[in-house]
Write an enzyme that holds these catalytic residues in place. Structure first.
Site, PDB file in Angstrom:
ATOM      1  N   ARG A 207       0.833  -1.223   0.000  1.00 39.00           N
ATOM      2  CA  ARG A 207       0.000   0.000   0.000  1.00 39.00           C
ATOM      3  C   ARG A 207       0.861   1.265   0.000  1.00 39.00           C
ATOM      4  NH1 ARG A 207      -2.174  -3.494  -1.319  1.00 39.00           N
ATOM      5  NH2 ARG A 207      -3.860  -4.641  -0.375  1.00 39.00           N
TER       6      ARG A 207
ATOM      7  N   SER B 299      -9.737   0.780   4.432  1.00 46.65           N
ATOM      8  CA  SER B 299      -8.942   0.452   5.626  1.00 46.65           C
ATOM      9  C   SER B 299      -8.338   1.721   6.219  1.00 46.65           C
ATOM     10  CB  SER B 299      -7.819  -0.508   5.267  1.00 46.65           C
ATOM     11  OG  SER B 299      -8.363  -1.718   4.802  1.00 46.65           O
TER      12      SER B 299
ATOM     13  N   GLU C 146      -3.304   4.205   7.002  1.00 46.45           N
ATOM     14  CA  GLU C 146      -3.292   3.956   5.553  1.00 46.45           C
ATOM     15  C   GLU C 146      -4.015   5.113   4.849  1.00 46.45           C
ATOM     16  OE1 GLU C 146      -4.072  -0.041   4.190  1.00 46.45           O
ATOM     17  OE2 GLU C 146      -5.105   0.706   2.400  1.00 46.45           O
TER      18      GLU C 146
HETATM   19  C1  LIG Z   1     -15.271   1.209   0.434  1.00 47.60           C
HETATM   20  C2  LIG Z   1     -13.785   1.298   0.159  1.00 47.60           C
HETATM   21  C3  LIG Z   1     -13.039   0.147  -0.059  1.00 47.60           C
HETATM   22  C4  LIG Z   1     -11.669   0.214  -0.332  1.00 47.60           C
HETATM   23  N1  LIG Z   1     -10.975  -0.938  -0.529  1.00 47.60           N
HETATM   24  C5  LIG Z   1      -9.670  -0.878  -0.852  1.00 47.60           C
HETATM   25  C6  LIG Z   1      -8.932  -2.084  -1.131  1.00 47.60           C
HETATM   26  O1  LIG Z   1      -9.449  -3.183  -1.104  1.00 47.60           O
HETATM   27  N2  LIG Z   1      -7.625  -1.969  -1.447  1.00 47.60           N
HETATM   28  C7  LIG Z   1      -6.995  -0.769  -1.490  1.00 47.60           C
HETATM   29  O2  LIG Z   1      -5.793  -0.720  -1.787  1.00 47.60           O
HETATM   30  N3  LIG Z   1      -7.657   0.377  -1.213  1.00 47.60           N
HETATM   31  C8  LIG Z   1      -8.969   0.359  -0.905  1.00 47.60           C
HETATM   32  N4  LIG Z   1      -9.648   1.510  -0.620  1.00 47.60           N
HETATM   33  C9  LIG Z   1      -8.922   2.796  -0.583  1.00 47.60           C
HETATM   34  C10 LIG Z   1      -8.873   3.565  -1.908  1.00 47.60           C
HETATM   35  O3  LIG Z   1      -9.972   3.240  -2.745  1.00 47.60           O
HETATM   36  C11 LIG Z   1      -7.562   3.341  -2.670  1.00 47.60           C
HETATM   37  O4  LIG Z   1      -6.447   3.722  -1.903  1.00 47.60           O
HETATM   38  C12 LIG Z   1      -7.561   4.120  -3.997  1.00 47.60           C
HETATM   39  O5  LIG Z   1      -6.485   3.668  -4.763  1.00 47.60           O
HETATM   40  C13 LIG Z   1      -7.439   5.638  -3.801  1.00 47.60           C
HETATM   41  O6  LIG Z   1      -7.657   6.265  -5.067  1.00 47.60           O
HETATM   42  P1  LIG Z   1      -8.295   7.722  -5.156  1.00 47.60           P
HETATM   43  O7  LIG Z   1      -8.373   8.101  -6.587  1.00 47.60           O
HETATM   44  O8  LIG Z   1      -9.542   7.796  -4.395  1.00 47.60           O
HETATM   45  O9  LIG Z   1      -7.157   8.589  -4.444  1.00 47.60           O
HETATM   46  P2  LIG Z   1      -7.323   9.706  -3.321  1.00 47.60           P
HETATM   47  O10 LIG Z   1      -7.970   9.120  -2.128  1.00 47.60           O
HETATM   48  O11 LIG Z   1      -7.930  10.928  -3.887  1.00 47.60           O
HETATM   49  O12 LIG Z   1      -5.783   9.992  -2.986  1.00 47.60           O
HETATM   50  C14 LIG Z   1      -4.995   8.998  -2.365  1.00 47.60           C
HETATM   51  C15 LIG Z   1      -3.510   9.346  -2.572  1.00 47.60           C
HETATM   52  O13 LIG Z   1      -3.201   9.245  -3.942  1.00 47.60           O
HETATM   53  C16 LIG Z   1      -2.651  10.469  -4.435  1.00 47.60           C
HETATM   54  N5  LIG Z   1      -3.122  10.636  -5.824  1.00 47.60           N
HETATM   55  C17 LIG Z   1      -4.390  10.505  -6.289  1.00 47.60           C
HETATM   56  N6  LIG Z   1      -4.422  10.697  -7.623  1.00 47.60           N
HETATM   57  C18 LIG Z   1      -3.144  10.976  -7.999  1.00 47.60           C
HETATM   58  C19 LIG Z   1      -2.518  11.287  -9.242  1.00 47.60           C
HETATM   59  N7  LIG Z   1      -3.213  11.369 -10.388  1.00 47.60           N
HETATM   60  N8  LIG Z   1      -1.183  11.515  -9.247  1.00 47.60           N
HETATM   61  C20 LIG Z   1      -0.469  11.454  -8.118  1.00 47.60           C
HETATM   62  N9  LIG Z   1      -0.988  11.169  -6.905  1.00 47.60           N
HETATM   63  C21 LIG Z   1      -2.316  10.931  -6.853  1.00 47.60           C
HETATM   64  C22 LIG Z   1      -3.170  11.546  -3.475  1.00 47.60           C
HETATM   65  O14 LIG Z   1      -2.299  12.651  -3.436  1.00 47.60           O
HETATM   66  C23 LIG Z   1      -3.166  10.786  -2.164  1.00 47.60           C
HETATM   67  O15 LIG Z   1      -1.863  10.776  -1.618  1.00 47.60           O
HETATM   68  C24 LIG Z   1     -11.019   1.487  -0.355  1.00 47.60           C
HETATM   69  C25 LIG Z   1     -11.774   2.654  -0.146  1.00 47.60           C
HETATM   70  C26 LIG Z   1     -13.133   2.572   0.104  1.00 47.60           C
HETATM   71  C27 LIG Z   1     -13.917   3.838   0.295  1.00 47.60           C
END
Ligand SMILES: Cc1cc2nc3c(=O)[nH]c(=O)nc-3n(C[C@H](O)[C@H](O)[C@H](O)COP(=O)(O)OP(=O)(O)OC[C@H]3O[C@@H](n4cnc5c(N)ncnc54)[C@H](O)[C@@H]3O)c2cc1C
Length: 314
Positions: free
Chosen positions: A170, A219, A301
């Site tokens: 992660r 998480s 996380e």
């Molecule tokens: C119901 C639920 C279930 C989930 N299950 C999982 C799971 O099973 N496994 C898992 O790994 N995660 C899980 N997550 C967490 C989340 O979905 C992941 O971490 C996802 O990859 C985050 O993507 P995001 O676009 O929402 O990023 P954000 O939450 O908007 O940002 C997260 C990080 O990524 C960076 N970021 C985002 N976009 C970019 C970009 N284009 N360039 C550079 N940096 C960037 C941000 O600066 C920040 O540091 C879950 C979340 C929820 C709500």
């Protein structure tokens, strides 16, 4: 205060004082001084090249792994919209814009007999998936990653390989002010029916064990070192975070409108009235309690960003 005159011109949308709570799954957090939604990669690169290097920049995806603090985020927040929701396939490689949702990538790939099934139940964008090395059910981004195109803080466009990303559980080593714009993922071939049935089973499993309909960010804490869900060297963790929280008696624990989910104790939820302060305070309280009981300090996380209080007026 950063004024429009202090910012470069752009073709995309640049908006002042945008409340960010609506852009985050937790539905908490204050405003961005400025929100920039670039028209395309060249627009983003030019903007960053001309932007005063003292202005802080924060990149967000769709906010599914974020607590934005109540004071909001100073400087410029960059969010990739529709122009970055692109997807094409070259043989067994998916070339995907960083704004594309993981679930859509999985379903589109499946129709071509390409297996990215694990992405089906992760609610983020591809940029966030790479940054977090998102994963579940025994697979993660690092297993498929080939390259990422990024725009650096000084506005150059570069292609990074897996060594430069330094993936771990992660986690990636991507610099905080680099913006991922496009990602190439290598996929295994499998029948569409088999991939679809796999995705269906993941959806069912999620629904049974996690509060996916709630305002949450997945998480809250990483699984501590030692326990392994995949058996790989870089993915070993001794204890599951949810089990430590449960055994510390914190399942369902509340603080203001924030709660550790009764359904899955490592998922923090906003019951509707929580502030970011409630959520962070609850998380810190859980960390201290788990440490007192098991001598394990849980690591967040969820990414927390921004300031606790808005800047003083005047
Ligand atoms: C119901 C639920 C279930 C989930 N299950 C999982 C799971 O099973 N496994 C898992 O790994 N995660 C899980 N997550 C967490 C989340 O979905 C992941 O971490 C996802 O990859 C985050 O993507 P995001 O676009 O929402 O990023 P954000 O939450 O908007 O940002 C997260 C990080 O990524 C960076 N970021 C985002 N976009 C970019 C970009 N284009 N360039 C550079 N940096 C960037 C941000 O600066 C920040 O540091 C879950 C979340 C929820 C709500």
């Amino acid at each position: 205060m950063l004024t429009r005159a202090g910012l470069p011109s752009c073709r995309g949308r640049l908006s002042p004082g945008v409340p960010l709570a609506n852009f985050s799954w937790m539905r908490v957090g204050g405003p961005a001084d400025w929100l920039f939604q670039p028209a395309d990669t060249r627009d983003l690169a030019r903007f960053l090249r001309l932007l005063d290097s003292n202005v802080p920049v924060f990149v967000m995806g769709v906010g599914s792994n974020l607590i934005i603090r109540d004071g909001g985020i100073r400087g410029v927040v960059i969010r990739l919209g529709r122009p970055f929701m692109t997807m094409r396939f070259e043989g067994q490689t998916a070339v995907v814009g960083a704004g594309m949702l993981d679930a859509r990538v999985a379903t589109e790939a499946a129709t071509r007999g390409l297996d990215l099934a694990f992405l089906r139940t992760i609610p983020g964008s591809m940029g966030g998936a790479v940054k977090m090395n998102a994963g579940c059910y025994g697979s993660c981004i690092a297993d498929h990653f080939e390259t990422a195109t990024v725009v650096t803080r000084d506005g150059s466009i570069e292609k990074l390989d897996r060594h430069q990303l330094g993936f771990a559980y992660r986690h990636s080593e991507l610099q905080a002010d680099m913006v991922i714009t496009e990602v190439e993922l290598r996929c295994e071939r499998r029948s569409t029916a088999a991939i679809e049935s796999c995705m269906e089973s993941y959806l069912v499993a999620r629904n049974q064990t996690q509060p996916i309909g709630e305002r949450t960010a997945g998480s809250t804490f990483r699984n501590p070192a030692g326990y392994s869900s995949t058996g790989r060297e870089d993915d070993s963790h001794e204890f599951k975070a949810w089990s430590l929280i449960d055994r510390a008696g914190l399942r369902g624990q509340r603080r203001g409108g924030a709660q550790m989910s009764p359904k899955h104790p490592n998922f923090m939820i906003n019951l509707g009235t929580a502030s970011a302060t409630d959520m962070e305070a609850l998380g810190e309280c859980v960390r201290q309690s788990v440490f007192r009981k098991f001598s394990v300090m849980l690591e967040w996380e969820i990414v927390r960003a921004g300031e606790s209080y808005p800047p003083a007026a005047g």
